[in-house]
Motif scaffolding. Structure first.
Motif, mmCIF file in Angstrom:
data_model
loop_
_atom_site.group_PDB
_atom_site.id
_atom_site.type_symbol
_atom_site.label_atom_id
_atom_site.label_comp_id
_atom_site.label_asym_id
_atom_site.label_seq_id
_atom_site.Cartn_x
_atom_site.Cartn_y
_atom_site.Cartn_z
ATOM 1 N N ASN A 56 0.815 -1.216 0.000
ATOM 2 C CA ASN A 56 0.000 0.000 0.000
ATOM 3 C C ASN A 56 0.847 1.264 0.000
ATOM 4 N N TYR A 57 2.124 1.109 0.306
ATOM 5 C CA TYR A 57 2.968 2.290 0.498
ATOM 6 C C TYR A 57 3.958 2.500 -0.631
ATOM 7 N N GLN A 58 4.250 3.757 -0.857
ATOM 8 C CA GLN A 58 5.221 4.147 -1.879
ATOM 9 C C GLN A 58 6.421 4.808 -1.200
ATOM 10 N N PRO A 59 7.620 4.202 -1.319
ATOM 11 C CA PRO A 59 8.802 4.881 -0.785
ATOM 12 C C PRO A 59 9.143 6.117 -1.626
ATOM 13 N N VAL A 60 9.639 7.153 -0.977
ATOM 14 C CA VAL A 60 10.097 8.376 -1.648
ATOM 15 C C VAL A 60 11.501 8.672 -1.105
ATOM 16 N N ILE A 61 12.440 8.849 -2.004
ATOM 17 C CA ILE A 61 13.834 8.959 -1.565
ATOM 18 C C ILE A 61 14.532 10.128 -2.260
ATOM 19 N N GLY A 62 15.310 10.873 -1.510
ATOM 20 C CA GLY A 62 16.188 11.896 -2.086
ATOM 21 C C GLY A 62 17.592 11.649 -1.560
ATOM 22 N N LEU A 63 18.597 11.778 -2.425
ATOM 23 C CA LEU A 63 19.962 11.480 -1.984
ATOM 24 C C LEU A 63 20.825 12.741 -1.947
ATOM 25 N N GLU A 64 21.694 12.784 -0.957
ATOM 26 C CA GLU A 64 22.710 13.834 -0.867
ATOM 27 C C GLU A 64 24.062 13.139 -0.949
ATOM 28 N N VAL A 65 24.825 13.467 -1.991
ATOM 29 C CA VAL A 65 26.116 12.812 -2.193
ATOM 30 C C VAL A 65 27.224 13.840 -2.009
ATOM 31 N N HIS A 66 28.165 13.522 -1.115
ATOM 32 C CA HIS A 66 29.336 14.378 -0.926
ATOM 33 C C HIS A 66 30.513 13.748 -1.658
ATOM 34 N N ALA A 67 31.138 14.519 -2.526
ATOM 35 C CA ALA A 67 32.298 14.000 -3.254
ATOM 36 C C ALA A 67 33.495 14.895 -2.990
ATOM 37 N N GLN A 68 34.596 14.263 -2.564
ATOM 38 C CA GLN A 68 35.826 15.024 -2.330
ATOM 39 C C GLN A 68 36.502 15.290 -3.666
ATOM 40 N N LEU A 69 36.795 16.533 -3.938
ATOM 41 C CA LEU A 69 37.351 16.894 -5.243
ATOM 42 C C LEU A 69 38.838 16.572 -5.318
ATOM 43 N N LEU A 70 39.260 16.140 -6.499
ATOM 44 C CA LEU A 70 40.673 15.764 -6.682
ATOM 45 C C LEU A 70 41.533 17.000 -6.980
ATOM 46 N N THR A 71 41.566 17.911 -6.030
ATOM 47 C CA THR A 71 42.466 19.066 -6.175
ATOM 48 C C THR A 71 43.735 18.737 -5.407
ATOM 49 N N GLU A 72 44.806 19.459 -5.701
ATOM 50 C CA GLU A 72 46.033 19.201 -4.944
ATOM 51 C C GLU A 72 45.980 19.850 -3.568
ATOM 52 N N SER A 73 45.404 21.057 -3.522
ATOM 53 C CA SER A 73 45.374 21.748 -2.232
ATOM 54 C C SER A 73 43.935 21.903 -1.748
ATOM 55 N N LYS A 74 43.795 22.412 -0.540
ATOM 56 C CA LYS A 74 42.475 22.552 0.069
ATOM 57 C C LYS A 74 41.664 23.664 -0.612
ATOM 58 N N ILE A 75 40.403 23.801 -0.222
ATOM 59 C CA ILE A 75 39.539 24.714 -0.981
ATOM 60 C C ILE A 75 39.793 26.189 -0.670
ATOM 61 N N PHE A 76 40.233 26.489 0.569
ATOM 62 C CA PHE A 76 40.462 27.905 0.903
ATOM 63 C C PHE A 76 41.860 28.158 1.455
ATOM 64 N N SER A 77 42.773 27.192 1.292
ATOM 65 C CA SER A 77 44.120 27.345 1.849
ATOM 66 C C SER A 77 45.077 26.422 1.100
ATOM 67 N N PRO A 78 46.405 26.658 1.239
ATOM 68 C CA PRO A 78 47.342 25.950 0.353
ATOM 69 C C PRO A 78 47.791 24.551 0.800
ATOM 70 N N GLU A 79 47.293 24.011 1.924
ATOM 71 C CA GLU A 79 47.797 22.705 2.356
ATOM 72 C C GLU A 79 47.328 21.569 1.434
ATOM 73 N N ILE A 80 48.075 20.454 1.543
ATOM 74 C CA ILE A 80 47.770 19.265 0.730
ATOM 75 C C ILE A 80 46.360 18.766 1.027
ATOM 76 N N ALA A 81 45.616 18.416 -0.036
ATOM 77 C CA ALA A 81 44.249 17.924 0.159
ATOM 78 C C ALA A 81 44.170 16.400 0.098
ATOM 79 N N ALA A 82 45.322 15.726 -0.133
ATOM 80 C CA ALA A 82 45.295 14.272 -0.348
ATOM 81 C C ALA A 82 44.799 13.524 0.895
ATOM 82 N N TYR A 83 44.218 12.357 0.634
ATOM 83 C CA TYR A 83 43.721 11.477 1.689
ATOM 84 C C TYR A 83 44.892 10.968 2.541
ATOM 85 N N GLY A 84 44.647 10.766 3.817
ATOM 86 C CA GLY A 84 45.625 10.093 4.684
ATOM 87 C C GLY A 84 46.719 11.018 5.187
#
Ligand code: ADP
Ligand code: MG
Length: 524
Positions: A47-75
């Motif tokens: 009797n029921y209909q599911p309704v779904i909205g997704l929010e996806v966060h993706a880390q951008l492959l930049t070398e530095s951070k978004i507002f400063s010069p430090e390394i943005a790499a994982y780890g």
């Protein structure tokens, strides 16, 4: 009336209390549980209909951070990719990383979004140990991209999922609760790394559609080099907003948001569970509350984390330290001209123009480098189906075995296409090409396949005189079998063919050999 196995029946009876279970003993001793149902009393789930909205966060492959010069790499060693701006020291000023803009605009164009001309940033406040400034810089009213869509395919049907917006923001640091028994450990390396958040309209109607959407988004992000799509390391994260409503209702139900989905499969599992849970709540006379829930992958259930904040709770206000980022049409056109062919375009092209089956087109467009390899290969051969087969089977098998990317595949397109063309001309048989020439090419990739085939004596033997003498020898050596053949054991033809192929080391042209064999057998 419908029957279920006992476990299901009990689970359902506790879920949907107004259903009756009938227990009966079959004459073979098995207890049957029957789930009673009549026209007025149908399964609530349906009797029921599911309704779904997704929010996806993706880390951008930049070398530095978004507002400063430090390394943005994982780890990295904890708390080493840090500077005064990302930890929010007084007197520091953020400045915007243009590469982040480029990647966000790319994703917007690939998902048919409008691009925002005047981009402002806002501060979103909340108090948490891994948020050093006490606020996150994000976009509130002017997301960089808006009003787009992505088409997905579920059960052979195409469905359009509208994208409400894609906005730029900085990531927070990371808290770890399970290393030290008494303390939460905070690593701020991730603080300030650039993210895009891709938000859909509530257009998704099932866990399968959500699965297809997230897989398609991940493919696109990787294809365009925007994000590595690694959900386990958290460079791609997804929150699912889930609600249910009675079928045919015009108003959506109250939603709950499920976080901590670290794989596409877990997204599907979490939604399946959350939909059942909400139906159970409503069917039991309760109300779904707006809250943030977490998914426990071990037992496949969701549990409440906290009640959901409203936008007011975050005390959004304009970021005074960053001037608006203005995006011109010529900038957008410039990025548009660098976009490669997108997977869905190639998928259609491979089916419509190359005549490939959908299953091949799908495999070839999973990864950009594979698709590109196939496209380059078809620059040298028109046998599209054969080119697809070689890439999907032989090339992939090599990559899997060696554990390498296609960039490391040793054979050039020209040479692989040359091999395909040699099979088509009849210069080598498919079997020889597959089992001997291709492996030889992997070892000596600089040599053209024709040269290699000649050196290794793999060129198909089509000279009837040569084949004839081989056949004659075989028949002379096997007089008993020849006699049996003439007495009616016609299937011995296969036995002779096997010997001919073996004697020729597999290079006799089977068509010519069959013809010669039949002629000679009939002469005897
Ligand atoms: P918030 O900022 O609180 O997360 P948004 O308006 O940005 O809220 O919406 C977040 C997500 O929730 C969007 O993907 C949207 O499609 C989805 N959503 C909104 N209403 C519902 C609903 N009733 N059921 C399911 N999803 C919903
Ligand atoms: Mg949100």
């Amino acid at each position: 009336m419908a029957c279920y196995v006992a476990g299901d029946c009990f689970r359902l009876s506790s879920l949907f209390h107004h259903f009756k279970i009938k227990q009966s003993l079959r004459n073979d001793g098995i207890v049957l549980y029957q789930y009673l149902q009549n026209e007025t009393n149908i399964l609530p789930y349906h009797n029921y209909q599911p309704v779904i909205g997704l929010e996806v966060h993706a880390q951008l492959l930049t070398e530095s951070k978004i507002f400063s010069p430090e390394i943005a790499a994982y780890g990295g060693e904890p708390n080493t990719h840090l500077g005064p701006i990302s930890v929010g020291h007084p007197g520091t000023l953020p400045f915007f990383n243009k590469k982040a803009l480029e990647l966000a605009v790319k994703m917007g164009l690939a998902t048919h979004c409008q691009i925002q001309e005047r981009n402002e940033f806002s501060r979103k406040h909340y108090f948490y140990a891994d948020l050093p400034k006490g606020y996150q810089i994000t976009q509130m009213d002017t997301p960089i991209c808006y009003s787009g869509h992505l088409d997905i395919e579920v059960n052979g049907e195409t469905k359009r999922i509208r994208i409400n917006r894609i906005h730029l923001e900085e990531d927070a640091g990371k808290s770890t609760h399970d290393i030290d028994p008494n303390n939460t450990l905070v690593d701020l390396n991730r603080a300030g790394t650039p993210l895009i958040e891709i938000v859909t309209e509530p257009d998704i109607r099932s866990a399968d559609e959500a699965y297809a959407y997230l897989a398609e988004i991940r493919k696109l992000l990787r294809w365009l080099g925007i994000c590595d799509g690694n959900m386990e390391e958290g460079s791609l994260r997804c929150d699912a907003n889930v609600s249910v409503m009675l079928k045919g209702a015009t108003q959506y139900g109250q939603r709950a948001e499920v976080k901590n989905l670290n794989s596409v499969r877990n997204l599907k599992r979490a939604i399946e569970h959350e939909v059942m849970r909400q139906i159970e709540v409503i069917d039991g006379g309760g109300k779904v509350i707006q809250e943030t829930r977490s998914f426990d992958a071990d037992n496949g259930t969701t549990f409440s984390l906290r009640s959901k904040e409203d936008a007011d709770d975050y005390r959004y206000f304009p970021e005074p330290d960053l001037p608006p980022v203005l995006v011109s049409q010529s900038y957008i056109d410039g990025i548009n001209s660098t976009l490669p062919a997108l997977p869905q375009e190639l998928y259609k092209k491979f089916i419509n123009e190359h005549g490939l089956p959908a299953s091949d087109a799908k495999i070839l467009t999973e990864e950009r480098d594979i698709a590109l390899f196939y496209v380059n290969l078809t620059g040298f051969t028109n046998n599209y189906k054969a080119a697809a087969n070689w890439v999907i089977h032989n090339v992939q098998a090599y990559l899997n075995e060696k554990g390498v990317e296609i960039a490391k595949f040793p054979i050039t397109f020209e040479h692989l296409a040359g091999l395909i063309n040699m099979i088509d001309d009849g210069a080598v048989s498919y079997t020889i090409a597959n089992q001997q020439l291709f492996p030889a090419m992997l070892l000596q990739p600089q040599k053209a396949p024709r040269v290699l085939a000649e050196e290794l004596n793999l060129i198909q033997q089509r000279d009837v005189a040569v084949i004839g003498s081989i056949v004659q020898q075989i028949l002379d050596n096997n007089p008993n079998e020849v006699a049996r053949f003439h007495n009616g054991e016609l299937k011995l033809q296969g036995f002779f063919m096997g010997l001919v192929m073996k004697a020729s080391k597999g290079i006799a042209d089977p068509k010519a050999a069959t013809q010669v064999l039949i002629e000679k057998l009939n002469q005897k």
